[in-house]
Write a protein that holds these residues in place. Structure first.
Motif, PDB file in Angstrom:
ATOM      1  N   LEU A 186      12.076  26.055 -21.784  1.00  0.00           N
ATOM      2  CA  LEU A 186      11.580  24.846 -21.131  1.00  0.00           C
ATOM      3  C   LEU A 186      12.361  23.655 -21.658  1.00  0.00           C
ATOM      4  CD1 LEU A 186       9.539  23.429 -19.248  1.00  0.00           C
ATOM      5  CD2 LEU A 186       8.008  23.244 -21.242  1.00  0.00           C
ATOM      6  N   VAL A 187      12.991  22.905 -20.746  1.00  0.00           N
ATOM      7  CA  VAL A 187      13.725  21.694 -21.093  1.00  0.00           C
ATOM      8  C   VAL A 187      12.840  20.497 -20.755  1.00  0.00           C
ATOM      9  CG1 VAL A 187      15.756  20.273 -20.567  1.00  0.00           C
ATOM     10  CG2 VAL A 187      15.973  22.773 -20.685  1.00  0.00           C
ATOM     11  N   ASN A 205       8.541  14.997 -18.921  1.00  0.00           N
ATOM     12  CA  ASN A 205       7.866  14.363 -20.060  1.00  0.00           C
ATOM     13  C   ASN A 205       6.936  15.345 -20.781  1.00  0.00           C
ATOM     14  OD1 ASN A 205       5.099  14.206 -18.913  1.00  0.00           O
ATOM     15  ND2 ASN A 205       6.040  12.784 -17.465  1.00  0.00           N
ATOM     16  N   GLY A 206       6.410  14.894 -21.909  1.00  0.00           N
ATOM     17  CA  GLY A 206       5.558  15.730 -22.741  1.00  0.00           C
ATOM     18  C   GLY A 206       4.266  16.162 -22.066  1.00  0.00           C
ATOM     19  N   PHE A 207       3.672  15.275 -21.260  1.00  0.00           N
ATOM     20  CA  PHE A 207       2.431  15.627 -20.567  1.00  0.00           C
ATOM     21  C   PHE A 207       2.677  16.773 -19.578  1.00  0.00           C
ATOM     22  CE2 PHE A 207       1.583  11.147 -21.736  1.00  0.00           C
ATOM     23  CZ  PHE A 207       0.466  11.359 -22.518  1.00  0.00           C
ATOM     24  N   GLU A 208       3.762  16.652 -18.806  1.00  0.00           N
ATOM     25  CA  GLU A 208       4.112  17.725 -17.865  1.00  0.00           C
ATOM     26  C   GLU A 208       4.383  19.022 -18.617  1.00  0.00           C
ATOM     27  OE1 GLU A 208       7.368  16.781 -15.251  1.00  0.00           O
ATOM     28  OE2 GLU A 208       6.441  14.893 -14.640  1.00  0.00           O
ATOM     29  N   ALA A 209       5.050  18.910 -19.753  1.00  0.00           N
ATOM     30  CA  ALA A 209       5.374  20.101 -20.551  1.00  0.00           C
ATOM     31  C   ALA A 209       4.105  20.787 -21.031  1.00  0.00           C
ATOM     32  CB  ALA A 209       6.252  19.712 -21.737  1.00  0.00           C
ATOM     33  N   LEU A 210       3.144  20.035 -21.542  1.00  0.00           N
ATOM     34  CA  LEU A 210       1.895  20.630 -22.022  1.00  0.00           C
ATOM     35  C   LEU A 210       1.158  21.315 -20.877  1.00  0.00           C
ATOM     36  CD1 LEU A 210       0.756  17.824 -24.475  1.00  0.00           C
ATOM     37  CD2 LEU A 210       1.554  20.113 -25.097  1.00  0.00           C
ATOM     38  N   ASN A 211       1.130  20.689 -19.701  1.00  0.00           N
ATOM     39  CA  ASN A 211       0.501  21.314 -18.533  1.00  0.00           C
ATOM     40  C   ASN A 211       1.221  22.597 -18.143  1.00  0.00           C
ATOM     41  OD1 ASN A 211      -1.570  19.459 -18.229  1.00  0.00           O
ATOM     42  ND2 ASN A 211      -0.347  18.116 -16.936  1.00  0.00           N
ATOM     43  N   LYS A 268       3.789  17.187 -32.213  1.00  0.00           N
ATOM     44  CA  LYS A 268       2.455  17.230 -32.847  1.00  0.00           C
ATOM     45  C   LYS A 268       1.454  17.933 -31.934  1.00  0.00           C
ATOM     46  CE  LYS A 268       3.121  13.111 -35.669  1.00  0.00           C
ATOM     47  NZ  LYS A 268       2.834  11.674 -35.812  1.00  0.00           N
ATOM     48  N   GLU A 269       1.521  17.637 -30.638  1.00  0.00           N
ATOM     49  CA  GLU A 269       0.623  18.288 -29.670  1.00  0.00           C
ATOM     50  C   GLU A 269       0.920  19.788 -29.573  1.00  0.00           C
ATOM     51  OE1 GLU A 269      -2.095  17.116 -27.917  1.00  0.00           O
ATOM     52  OE2 GLU A 269      -1.824  15.450 -29.311  1.00  0.00           O
ATOM     53  N   LEU A 270       2.194  20.130 -29.615  1.00  0.00           N
ATOM     54  CA  LEU A 270       2.559  21.553 -29.603  1.00  0.00           C
ATOM     55  C   LEU A 270       1.963  22.262 -30.805  1.00  0.00           C
ATOM     56  CD1 LEU A 270       6.333  21.582 -28.592  1.00  0.00           C
ATOM     57  CD2 LEU A 270       4.419  22.505 -27.286  1.00  0.00           C
ATOM     58  N   ASN A 271       2.052  21.632 -31.975  1.00  0.00           N
ATOM     59  CA  ASN A 271       1.508  22.240 -33.195  1.00  0.00           C
ATOM     60  C   ASN A 271       0.015  22.503 -33.065  1.00  0.00           C
ATOM     61  OD1 ASN A 271       3.947  22.374 -34.509  1.00  0.00           O
ATOM     62  ND2 ASN A 271       3.703  20.431 -35.553  1.00  0.00           N
ATOM     63  N   LYS A 272      -0.707  21.607 -32.389  1.00  0.00           N
ATOM     64  CA  LYS A 272      -2.150  21.776 -32.201  1.00  0.00           C
ATOM     65  C   LYS A 272      -2.460  22.857 -31.171  1.00  0.00           C
ATOM     66  CE  LYS A 272      -3.104  17.050 -32.428  1.00  0.00           C
ATOM     67  NZ  LYS A 272      -3.596  15.938 -31.660  1.00  0.00           N
ATOM     68  N   ASN A 273      -1.743  22.833 -30.051  1.00  0.00           N
ATOM     69  CA  ASN A 273      -2.077  23.680 -28.908  1.00  0.00           C
ATOM     70  C   ASN A 273      -1.258  24.958 -28.781  1.00  0.00           C
ATOM     71  OD1 ASN A 273      -4.079  21.857 -27.535  1.00  0.00           O
ATOM     72  ND2 ASN A 273      -2.336  20.476 -27.678  1.00  0.00           N
ATOM     73  N   PHE A 274      -0.028  24.924 -29.245  1.00  0.00           N
ATOM     74  CA  PHE A 274       0.881  26.078 -29.142  1.00  0.00           C
ATOM     75  C   PHE A 274       1.637  26.213 -30.459  1.00  0.00           C
ATOM     76  CE2 PHE A 274       0.342  24.022 -25.034  1.00  0.00           C
ATOM     77  CZ  PHE A 274      -0.155  25.059 -24.258  1.00  0.00           C
ATOM     78  N   PRO A 275       0.941  26.586 -31.523  1.00  0.00           N
ATOM     79  CA  PRO A 275       1.505  26.517 -32.878  1.00  0.00           C
ATOM     80  C   PRO A 275       2.712  27.421 -33.146  1.00  0.00           C
ATOM     81  CG  PRO A 275      -0.623  27.612 -32.908  1.00  0.00           C
ATOM     82  CD  PRO A 275      -0.429  27.081 -31.525  1.00  0.00           C
TER      83      PRO A 275
END
Length: 126
Positions: A9-10, A37-43, A69-76
């Motif tokens: 994922l880019v 962006n980061g929001f789209e990536a998390l979705n 930081k969000e990745l660490n919380k949700n996709f460690p």
């Protein structure tokens, strides 16, 4: 595991950079998705597992450090390469402390990226 089964994922708000990097990775035989962006990536990551995330640091709304930081919380267990045109020692240290696998400067050099990809996919089994 072959390259074809590796999904990357880019994440980059700059359309030309996102397209160029995606094309480069596709040409190397990877399956590539991209978001701006980061929001789209998390979705995206809530619906599709990936083997590697390549993200820009300087993005509006959610920068690369906040995204990490969000990745660490949700996709460690995410493998992350941070890329930036404005690299500084502070952001490098912060990114590495947050678990980024590597931190590289733009423009991305294909040989440097290939070397990092080899290391990541040799060291990980997912």
């Amino acid at each position: 595991m072959s390259k074809l089964s590796k999904r990357i994922l880019v994440v980059d708000d700059e359309e030309n950079a996102r397209y160029g990097l995606s094309k480069l990775l596709s040409n190397e035989g990877f399956t590539v998705d991209s978001v701006s962006n980061g929001f789209e990536a998390l979705n995206f990551l809530r619906q599709q597992e990936v083997n590697l995330i390549v993200t820009d640091i300087n993005m509006p709304e959610m920068n690369g450090i906040t995204f990490l930081k969000e990745l660490n919380k949700n996709f460690p267990n995410s493998n992350v390469i941070m890329i930036t045109a404005y690299g500084g020692v502070e952001s490098y240290i912060e990114a590495m402390n947050l678990g980024a696998f590597e931190y590289i400067n733009k423009p991305v050099k294909i040989e440097e990226l290939k070397s990092i990809l080899k290391k990541i996919f040799k060291e990980t089994s997912h």
